[in-house]
Scaffold this motif. Structure first.
Motif, PDB file in Angstrom:
ATOM      1  N   GLY A  86       0.427  -1.280   0.131  1.00 45.71           N
ATOM      2  CA  GLY A  86       0.172   0.158  -0.213  1.00 45.71           C
ATOM      3  C   GLY A  86       0.872   1.343  -0.148  1.00 45.71           C
ATOM      4  N   THR A  87       2.277   1.130   0.748  1.00 49.28           N
ATOM      5  CA  THR A  87       2.787   2.627   0.649  1.00 49.28           C
ATOM      6  C   THR A  87       3.872   2.846  -0.630  1.00 49.28           C
ATOM      7  N   MET A  88       4.060   1.675  -1.288  1.00 50.37           N
ATOM      8  CA  MET A  88       4.705   1.286  -2.418  1.00 50.37           C
ATOM      9  C   MET A  88       3.826   2.407  -3.352  1.00 50.37           C
ATOM     10  N   LEU A  89       2.209   1.478  -3.600  1.00 50.92           N
ATOM     11  CA  LEU A  89       1.385   2.304  -3.914  1.00 50.92           C
ATOM     12  C   LEU A  89       0.537   3.374  -4.512  1.00 50.92           C
ATOM     13  N   VAL A  90       0.787   3.879  -2.681  1.00 47.25           N
ATOM     14  CA  VAL A  90       0.267   5.419  -2.923  1.00 47.25           C
ATOM     15  C   VAL A  90       1.419   6.402  -3.716  1.00 47.25           C
ATOM     16  N   ALA A  91       3.212   6.083  -2.707  1.00 49.17           N
ATOM     17  CA  ALA A  91       4.273   6.694  -3.545  1.00 49.17           C
ATOM     18  C   ALA A  91       4.456   6.771  -4.923  1.00 49.17           C
ATOM     19  N   GLY A  92       4.131   5.193  -5.452  1.00 49.82           N
ATOM     20  CA  GLY A  92       4.338   5.136  -7.475  1.00 49.82           C
ATOM     21  C   GLY A  92       3.482   5.756  -7.986  1.00 49.82           C
ATOM     22  N   GLY A  93       1.985   5.698  -7.454  1.00 50.09           N
ATOM     23  CA  GLY A  93       1.152   6.729  -8.248  1.00 50.09           C
ATOM     24  C   GLY A  93       1.406   8.130  -7.769  1.00 50.09           C
ATOM     25  N   SER A  94       1.475   8.717  -6.800  1.00 52.28           N
ATOM     26  CA  SER A  94       2.154  10.240  -6.455  1.00 52.28           C
ATOM     27  C   SER A  94       2.973  10.640  -7.432  1.00 52.28           C
ATOM     28  N   ALA A  95       4.024  10.020  -7.627  1.00 56.93           N
ATOM     29  CA  ALA A  95       5.524  10.642  -8.401  1.00 56.93           C
ATOM     30  C   ALA A  95       4.909  10.554 -10.251  1.00 56.93           C
ATOM     31  N   LEU A  96       3.952   9.613 -10.000  1.00 52.63           N
ATOM     32  CA  LEU A  96       3.503   9.982 -12.069  1.00 52.63           C
ATOM     33  C   LEU A  96       2.807  11.010 -11.434  1.00 52.63           C
ATOM     34  N   VAL A  97       2.048  11.355 -11.132  1.00 52.37           N
ATOM     35  CA  VAL A  97       1.177  12.191 -10.865  1.00 52.37           C
ATOM     36  C   VAL A  97       1.693  13.547 -10.838  1.00 52.37           C
ATOM     37  N   ALA A  98       2.712  13.740 -10.561  1.00 54.60           N
ATOM     38  CA  ALA A  98       3.614  15.446  -9.526  1.00 54.60           C
ATOM     39  C   ALA A  98       5.152  14.973 -10.246  1.00 54.60           C
ATOM     40  N   VAL A  99       5.408  13.746 -11.325  1.00 54.82           N
ATOM     41  CA  VAL A  99       6.821  14.425 -11.917  1.00 54.82           C
ATOM     42  C   VAL A  99       6.890  15.116 -12.773  1.00 54.82           C
ATOM     43  N   PRO A 100       5.376  14.133 -13.979  1.00 49.93           N
ATOM     44  CA  PRO A 100       5.618  14.955 -15.733  1.00 49.93           C
ATOM     45  C   PRO A 100       4.429  16.413 -15.149  1.00 49.93           C
ATOM     46  N   ILE A 101       4.326  16.317 -14.493  1.00 56.53           N
ATOM     47  CA  ILE A 101       3.811  18.134 -13.557  1.00 56.53           C
ATOM     48  C   ILE A 101       4.807  18.733 -13.683  1.00 56.53           C
ATOM     49  N   GLY A 102       5.357  18.344 -12.352  1.00 56.00           N
ATOM     50  CA  GLY A 102       6.390  18.856 -12.054  1.00 56.00           C
ATOM     51  C   GLY A 102       7.679  19.630 -12.679  1.00 56.00           C
ATOM     52  N   LEU A 103       8.432  18.583 -12.923  1.00 57.35           N
ATOM     53  CA  LEU A 103       9.240  18.536 -14.179  1.00 57.35           C
ATOM     54  C   LEU A 103       8.828  19.806 -15.131  1.00 57.35           C
ATOM     55  N   GLY A 104       7.500  19.422 -16.117  1.00 60.60           N
ATOM     56  CA  GLY A 104       7.334  20.122 -16.522  1.00 60.60           C
ATOM     57  C   GLY A 104       7.038  21.723 -16.734  1.00 60.60           C
ATOM     58  N   THR A 105       6.656  21.711 -15.255  1.00 64.14           N
ATOM     59  CA  THR A 105       6.564  23.085 -14.422  1.00 64.14           C
ATOM     60  C   THR A 105       8.084  24.248 -14.263  1.00 64.14           C
TER      61      THR A 105
END
Length: 308
Positions: A86-105
Motif C-alpha cells: 500500500g505504501t509503495m502503491l501510493v508513493a508510486g502513483g503520486s510520483a506518476l502524478v507529480a513528476v511530469p507536471i512538476g518537471l514540465g512546470t
C-alpha cells in the motif's frame, strides 16, 4: 589623522575578547549539531529496542514475507507485505502524478517564462507546501474520490487513486522548486554554446540543460517520493484502512504510516504485542526511507555533473 584613543581602546578590547566570542559560537554550533545527532540516535535505539521485543514473539521471516496483516483481529497475522504494498502503491502513483507536471512546470519557469511571471508564480506554487495535509485528505474524500467513482464505478469511497492524486499535489512544490533551482544553476555558457551551434530553444533545453541538471532533478524526485512515503494524514483519510496485497489503485489500502496512526489512538494497551507492532512497522518505514536515500546517493554519484 591619528585615531582617537577611545577607538583604539575599543578595538583592543574586541581583539582580546574575539577568541572568547568565537569559542562560544563554535560551542553553540557544536551543541546544535550534537542535538540533531542524538535525537536521530535516540529514535533508532527506541525503534530497535521495542522491535526486538516484538520479534521475540513474531519470527522475522513471517514479518517480512507474510501476506496478511491482522494484528488487531483473531486470528492474528503479522505479514507486513500488505502495508508495504500500500505504501509503495501510493508513493508510486503520486510520483506518476507529480513528476511530469512538476518537471514540465520547472522547465517552463526556468527556460520560457519571463522573470516577472516567474517571480509571481513560483511563490504561489510554494504556498501549496503550507497547506495542512489533513486538508488534502478532506479534499480527496469530498472532491477527488467522487470524480474517480464517476469514471470508475467499481472504485470504493476510500481508494488508493484519490490518495495518489492528493499526495502528488502535495509533493509538487518540492519538485518544482528544487528542479527549477537546479535548471537555473546550469551555466549560461552551455546555453550560449548550443545556440551558437544552431540549436533552437527546445533543443537547447532538452539536449543541453536537462542532461546537465539531471543529477539534481533526480535528487528532487527521490526527495519528493520520500516525502510521499512518509505522508500520514492525507493517506489515512483518502486511502482507507484496509491492509491488502493489491496493485489495484481503485481499492482501499493501508500504508505503514496510516497503520501507525490507527494503533496510536490510545485503544491498544502498552506493552502488548499489538502495541509493539507500531515500532516494528516504524522500523520497516525507517529502513525503507534509508534505502531510498542510499539509492539516491548512488544515482547521484553515477550521473552527477560538476561544472566550475
Amino acid at each position: 589623522m591619528p585615531r582617537p584613543a577611545s577607538l583604539e581602546s575599543a578595538s583592543g578590547v574586541w581583539n582580546s575578547l574575539r577568541p572568547v566570542y568565537e569559542g562560544l559560537v563554535h560551542f553553540s554550533l557544536f551543541i546544535c549539531a550534537s542535538i540533531s545527532v542524538l535525537v536521530t540516535v535516540g529514535i533508532v535505539i527506541i525503534l530497535l529496542y521495542e522491535s526486538v521485543k516484538f520479534f521475540y514473539d513474531v519470527p522475522v521471516l513471517e514479518f517480512l514475507t507474510g501476506t496478511q496483516w491482522t494484528p488487531l483481529l483473531k486470528p492474528q497475522h503479522f505479514g507486513i507485505l500488505p502495508l508495504l504494498c500500500g505504501t509503495m502503491l501510493v508513493a508510486g502513483g503520486s510520483a506518476l502524478v507529480a513528476v511530469p507536471i512538476g518537471l514540465g512546470t520547472a522547465i517552463y519557469l526556468s527556460e520560457y517564462a519571463s522573470p516577472r511571471f516567474r517571480d509571481i508564480v513560483k511563490p504561489l506554487l510554494e504556498i501549496l507546501a503550507g497547506i495542512p495535509s489533513v486538508v488534502y485528505g478532506f479534499m480527496a474524500i469530498v472532491f477527488v474520490s467522487p470524480i474517480i467513482r464517476q469514471i470508475f464505478p467499481s472504485a470504493g469511497v476510500f481508494n488508493a487513486a484519490s490518495a495518489c492524486v492528493v499526495v502528488g499535489i502535495m509533493i509538487l512544490p518540492m519538485i518544482i522548486s528544487l528542479s527549477e533551482d537546479i535548471l537555473q544553476s546550469v551555466p549560461i555558457s552551455l546555453r550560449a554554446a548550443a545556440s551558437a551551434l544552431g540549436a533552437n530553444k527546445f533543443e537547447v533545453t532538452v539536449r543541453v540543460v536537462l542532461p546537465a541538471a539531471m543529477s539534481g532533478i533526480i535528487a528532487s524526485f527521490l526527495l519528493a517520493i520520500s516525502r510521499a512515503i512518509g505522508e500520514t494524514m492525507a493517506v489515512t483519510l483518502a486511502a482507507g484502512a484496509t491492509p491488502k496485497l493489491t496493485l489495484n489503485p481503485l481499492e482501499s489500502v493501508q500504508t505503514m504510516t496510516a497503520y501507525i496512526v490507527q494503533v496510536s489512538l490510545g485503544d491498544t494497551p502498552a506493552g502488548t504485542i499489538e502495541y509493539r507492532t507500531i515500532f516494528a512497522v516504524g522500523l520497516a518505514l525507517f529502513v525503507t526511507t534509508m534505502t531510498m536515500n542510499v539509492i539516491a546517493q548512488y544515482i547521484l554519484s553515477r550521473v552527477g555533473e560538476r561544472y566550475e
